[in-house]
Design a protein around this motif. Structure first.
Motif, PDB file in Angstrom:
ATOM      1  N   UNK A 162       0.814  -1.215   0.000  1.00 36.16           N
ATOM      2  CA  UNK A 162       0.000   0.000   0.000  1.00 36.16           C
ATOM      3  C   UNK A 162       0.849   1.268   0.000  1.00 36.16           C
ATOM      4  N   UNK A 163       0.564   2.123  -0.955  1.00 35.12           N
ATOM      5  CA  UNK A 163       1.146   3.456  -1.001  1.00 35.12           C
ATOM      6  C   UNK A 163       0.095   4.436  -0.492  1.00 35.12           C
ATOM      7  N   UNK A 164       0.476   5.315   0.440  1.00 31.38           N
ATOM      8  CA  UNK A 164      -0.459   6.295   0.990  1.00 31.38           C
ATOM      9  C   UNK A 164       0.150   7.685   0.892  1.00 31.38           C
ATOM     10  N   UNK A 165      -0.642   8.619   0.383  1.00 32.73           N
ATOM     11  CA  UNK A 165      -0.234  10.027   0.305  1.00 32.73           C
ATOM     12  C   UNK A 165      -1.324  10.870   0.975  1.00 32.73           C
ATOM     13  N   UNK A 166      -0.904  11.812   1.821  1.00 35.22           N
ATOM     14  CA  UNK A 166      -1.868  12.643   2.542  1.00 35.22           C
ATOM     15  C   UNK A 166      -1.453  14.103   2.529  1.00 35.22           C
ATOM     16  N   UNK A 167      -2.435  14.978   2.275  1.00 34.25           N
ATOM     17  CA  UNK A 167      -2.226  16.413   2.436  1.00 34.25           C
ATOM     18  C   UNK A 167      -2.619  16.737   3.872  1.00 34.25           C
ATOM     19  N   UNK A 168      -1.649  17.027   4.755  1.00 38.48           N
ATOM     20  CA  UNK A 168      -1.933  17.148   6.184  1.00 38.48           C
ATOM     21  C   UNK A 168      -2.897  18.266   6.564  1.00 38.48           C
ATOM     22  N   UNK A 169      -2.969  19.325   5.768  1.00 33.69           N
ATOM     23  CA  UNK A 169      -3.870  20.420   6.130  1.00 33.69           C
ATOM     24  C   UNK A 169      -5.335  19.994   5.964  1.00 33.69           C
ATOM     25  N   UNK A 170      -5.643  19.369   4.836  1.00 37.59           N
ATOM     26  CA  UNK A 170      -7.032  18.986   4.547  1.00 37.59           C
ATOM     27  C   UNK A 170      -7.348  17.543   4.916  1.00 37.59           C
ATOM     28  N   UNK A 171      -6.290  16.746   5.183  1.00 35.52           N
ATOM     29  CA  UNK A 171      -6.426  15.309   5.446  1.00 35.52           C
ATOM     30  C   UNK A 171      -6.948  14.551   4.229  1.00 35.52           C
ATOM     31  N   UNK A 172      -6.808  15.164   3.055  1.00 37.16           N
ATOM     32  CA  UNK A 172      -7.149  14.472   1.816  1.00 37.16           C
ATOM     33  C   UNK A 172      -6.097  13.389   1.573  1.00 37.16           C
ATOM     34  N   UNK A 173      -6.529  12.149   1.404  1.00 36.51           N
ATOM     35  CA  UNK A 173      -5.582  11.036   1.254  1.00 36.51           C
ATOM     36  C   UNK A 173      -5.826  10.261  -0.032  1.00 36.51           C
ATOM     37  N   UNK A 174      -4.752   9.672  -0.520  1.00 39.11           N
ATOM     38  CA  UNK A 174      -4.816   8.810  -1.695  1.00 39.11           C
ATOM     39  C   UNK A 174      -4.120   7.494  -1.352  1.00 39.11           C
ATOM     40  N   UNK A 175      -4.778   6.369  -1.664  1.00 38.57           N
ATOM     41  CA  UNK A 175      -4.232   5.047  -1.348  1.00 38.57           C
ATOM     42  C   UNK A 175      -4.296   4.171  -2.604  1.00 38.57           C
ATOM     43  N   UNK A 176      -3.193   3.480  -2.883  1.00 31.10           N
ATOM     44  CA  UNK A 176      -3.156   2.576  -4.031  1.00 31.10           C
ATOM     45  C   UNK A 176      -2.240   1.397  -3.722  1.00 31.10           C
ATOM     46  N   UNK A 177      -2.619   0.231  -4.199  1.00 29.67           N
ATOM     47  CA  UNK A 177      -1.821  -0.978  -3.975  1.00 29.67           C
ATOM     48  C   UNK A 177      -0.970  -1.285  -5.213  1.00 29.67           C
ATOM     49  N   UNK A 178       0.256  -1.759  -4.966  1.00 28.09           N
ATOM     50  CA  UNK A 178       1.180  -2.129  -6.037  1.00 28.09           C
ATOM     51  C   UNK A 178       1.770  -3.514  -5.744  1.00 28.09           C
ATOM     52  N   UNK A 179       2.269  -4.152  -6.799  1.00 29.98           N
ATOM     53  CA  UNK A 179       2.820  -5.495  -6.647  1.00 29.98           C
ATOM     54  C   UNK A 179       4.245  -5.496  -6.110  1.00 29.98           C
ATOM     55  N   UNK A 180       4.904  -4.343  -6.131  1.00 31.23           N
ATOM     56  CA  UNK A 180       6.234  -4.233  -5.537  1.00 31.23           C
ATOM     57  C   UNK A 180       6.480  -2.776  -5.165  1.00 31.23           C
ATOM     58  N   UNK A 181       7.592  -2.510  -4.464  1.00 29.52           N
ATOM     59  CA  UNK A 181       7.897  -1.155  -4.017  1.00 29.52           C
ATOM     60  C   UNK A 181       9.105  -0.568  -4.759  1.00 29.52           C
ATOM     61  N   UNK A 182       9.299  -0.978  -5.993  1.00 24.29           N
ATOM     62  CA  UNK A 182      10.422  -0.501  -6.774  1.00 24.29           C
ATOM     63  C   UNK A 182      10.162   0.900  -7.313  1.00 24.29           C
ATOM     64  N   UNK A 184       9.829   2.386 -10.313  1.00 21.77           N
ATOM     65  CA  UNK A 184       8.761   2.705 -11.284  1.00 21.77           C
ATOM     66  C   UNK A 184       7.392   2.852 -10.610  1.00 21.77           C
ATOM     67  N   UNK A 185       7.063   1.935  -9.707  1.00 26.95           N
ATOM     68  CA  UNK A 185       5.778   2.031  -9.009  1.00 26.95           C
ATOM     69  C   UNK A 185       5.757   3.201  -8.034  1.00 26.95           C
ATOM     70  N   UNK A 186       6.891   3.479  -7.428  1.00 27.54           N
ATOM     71  CA  UNK A 186       7.006   4.619  -6.516  1.00 27.54           C
ATOM     72  C   UNK A 186       6.691   5.926  -7.255  1.00 27.54           C
ATOM     73  N   UNK A 187       7.250   6.080  -8.454  1.00 25.44           N
ATOM     74  CA  UNK A 187       7.008   7.280  -9.253  1.00 25.44           C
ATOM     75  C   UNK A 187       5.565   7.320  -9.764  1.00 25.44           C
ATOM     76  N   UNK A 188       5.060   6.159 -10.209  1.00 21.04           N
ATOM     77  CA  UNK A 188       3.670   6.089 -10.686  1.00 21.04           C
ATOM     78  C   UNK A 188       2.693   6.472  -9.574  1.00 21.04           C
ATOM     79  N   UNK A 189       2.979   6.002  -8.375  1.00 17.27           N
ATOM     80  CA  UNK A 189       2.114   6.304  -7.241  1.00 17.27           C
ATOM     81  C   UNK A 189       2.054   7.813  -6.977  1.00 17.27           C
TER      82      UNK A 189
END
Length: 205
Positions: A162-182, A184-189
């Protein structure tokens, strides 16, 4: 109701328990119980938020619960359980409510359970508020436990991260699952997260 506030004020001023008993009208056993419970709860000073009602509920939650007809909660146990992996307050409330009903007792609803735990946990919190500006930063990381998805063709369980990104001021979050943590997926996320949060920002404004 025990005058916990007065007992603690006198105790912290160095007054003997015998004198506190005489001053408050409570027995020496009651005074001792308040002082010992406060010590075990880590109270070394008082502030304006520690009203007599708050102290009674904080020091003797089981007594308050039973007087109101509710199944008592061991908040120290709840706090320790929350330190374990994959344990949530929602899960602990479910277990508590199940035990209460099995014992023919009334459980606290989740909202009250969470509020009371929050009051109890204040003694563990040594935090400083961090001022954030809208859109200033995004907090990102691989987070949580590794999940699995099932291959429909083979039935094989495949790890998912699971990749999680959050804007701390608004608590807006984005979550996406990937098959590895390399990389290319890090940048795509990152690209997907920025796009999602941008769309959310337009919806809000």
């Amino acid at each position: 109701m025990i005058n916990c506030r007065k007992i603690m004020e006198l105790h912290l001023d160095g007054v003997s328990q015998r004198t506190i008993s005489a001053s408050t009208g409570h027995s020496r056993n009651t005074v001792s119980a308040v002082v010992q419970r406060a010590k075990s709860r880590g109270i070394q000073s008082l502030n304006d938020t520690m009203t007599n009602t708050w102290l009674n509920e904080f020091l003797f939650p089981e007594k308050q619960a039973m007087e109101k007809g509710y199944y008592p909660v061991d908040w120290e146990k709840v706090h320790k359980e929350l330190q374990k992996k994959n344990v949530t307050l929602k899960l602990l409330h479910h277990e508590y409510a199940t035990a209460a009903r099995e014992g023919k007792k009334i459980p606290y609803v989740y909202r009250t359970f969470a509020e009371k735990y929050g009051n109890y946990a204040k003694k563990y919190k040594t935090t400083m508020p961090i001022r954030r500006k809208p859109g200033e930063i995004m907090e990102i990381d691989w987070a949580g436990s590794t999940l699995t998805i099932q291959d429909r063709a083979t039935g094989e369980d495949i790890p998912a991260y699971l990749f999680i990104a959050t804007l701390p001021y608004s608590q807006c979050s984005y979550v996406e699952a990937f098959l590895d943590m390399r990389s290319p997926n890090w940048l795509t996320a990152h690209i997907h997260a920025l796009g999602a949060c941008r769309r959310q920002w337009f919806l809000i404004t």
